[in-house]
Write a protein that holds these residues in place. Structure first.
Motif, short mmCIF file in Angstrom:
data_model
loop_
_atom_site.label_atom_id
_atom_site.label_comp_id
_atom_site.label_asym_id
_atom_site.label_seq_id
_atom_site.Cartn_x
_atom_site.Cartn_y
_atom_site.Cartn_z
N CYS A 22 0.82 -1.31 0.00
CA CYS A 22 0.10 -0.10 -0.04
C CYS A 22 0.75 1.10 -0.17
O CYS A 22 0.61 2.04 -0.78
CB CYS A 22 -0.95 -0.05 1.24
SG CYS A 22 -1.78 1.44 1.28
N PHE A 78 -5.31 -4.90 0.26
CA PHE A 78 -4.95 -4.14 1.28
C PHE A 78 -6.10 -4.26 2.39
O PHE A 78 -6.25 -4.47 3.42
CB PHE A 78 -4.37 -2.52 0.99
CG PHE A 78 -4.37 -1.82 2.19
CD1 PHE A 78 -3.09 -1.98 3.15
CD2 PHE A 78 -5.12 -0.68 2.50
CE1 PHE A 78 -3.05 -1.19 4.11
CE2 PHE A 78 -4.85 0.01 3.73
CZ PHE A 78 -3.71 -0.51 4.33
N SER A 213 -0.99 1.92 7.21
CA SER A 213 -0.10 0.96 6.69
C SER A 213 1.05 0.68 7.79
O SER A 213 1.52 -0.35 8.16
CB SER A 213 0.48 1.16 5.42
OG SER A 213 -0.59 1.29 4.44
#
Length: 223
Positions: A22, A78, A213
């Protein structure tokens, strides 16, 4: 499989892999947009929308469409592993995961499949579908910080909680500047900079995705 110092092997950590992918995708997308935009003669990063890069008349149409589909797949991936990373943090995790997946499907895959084409100044059916799926993705992106405030509460992480509200406010303002025509000379100036507002919205969102992330990557999750 990865080997530990003891010689034992541990399963590959897909959550961390999704987080890294990501981050790379968010940074790469901005680079790709500016590089391909420079290959389109007469294209303005400040005035022209990102969607126009994918229109059939664009010399980079096939490249950018393929890229959008690719990053859409990354965001779906993701979103799935986001749920795994935060699955113990309440019911809002499922909703946040769904919003991320919707963004990937709408703004990524959908925008890549349906081109923003016009014929004789009139929008085609493909353009209509592009707007619909892209709009769904954008709405999901705007709502994500609000849902994340319930996933990661003020008590859990006060800086991130406040950051989520800032991202939501900036995202809402840039989206309004992009989508609403204000009846004044200032409004005309705002409307002429659609490309700028769209990129600021994207920058705001991508910084937020990168922050999520990093949190994902550092969480202790069973492999």
């Amino acid at each position: 499989m990865e080997k530990m110092k003891t010689g034992k092997t541990v399963p590959f950590n897909w959550v961390r892999a999704a987080a890294v992918m990501c981050i790379i995708t968010c940074i790469s997308d901005f680079v790709v947009l500016f590089v391909l935009g420079s290959c389109y003669q007469g294209y303005s990063q400040l005035r022209n929308t990102i969607s126009s890069l994918g229109a059939t008349i664009s010399p980079v149409s096939k490249l950018i469409s393929a890229w959008w589909i690719l990053i859409g797949i990354v965001f779906v991936f993701f979103g799935v592993f986001f749920r795994k990373a935060f699955e113990k943090d309440g019911r809002y995790v499922k909703l946040a995961s769904l919003l991320i997946v919707m963004y990937g499907l709408g703004e990524g895959i959908g925008s890549g499949l349906f081109k923003a084409d016009s014929i004789n100044g009139k929008r085609t059916f493909s353009f209509l579908l592009h707007d619909i799926v892209g709009g769904i993705g954008i709405i999901a992106a705007v709502l994500l910080p609000l849902v994340m405030c319930s996933v990661i509460s003020k008590e859990d992480n006060s800086p991130f909680y406040c950051f989520s509200w800032i991202v939501f406010i900036i995202g809402s303002i840039t989206l309004l500047c992009f989508g609403i025509r204000f009846p004044s000379e200032a409004g005309d100036l705002i409307a002429s900079c659609k490309g700028l507002w769209q990129r600021l919205f994207l920058l705001n969102l991508y910084v937020y995705f990168i922050a999520i992330s990093v949190i994902m990557y550092n969480r202790k999750i069973p492999v």
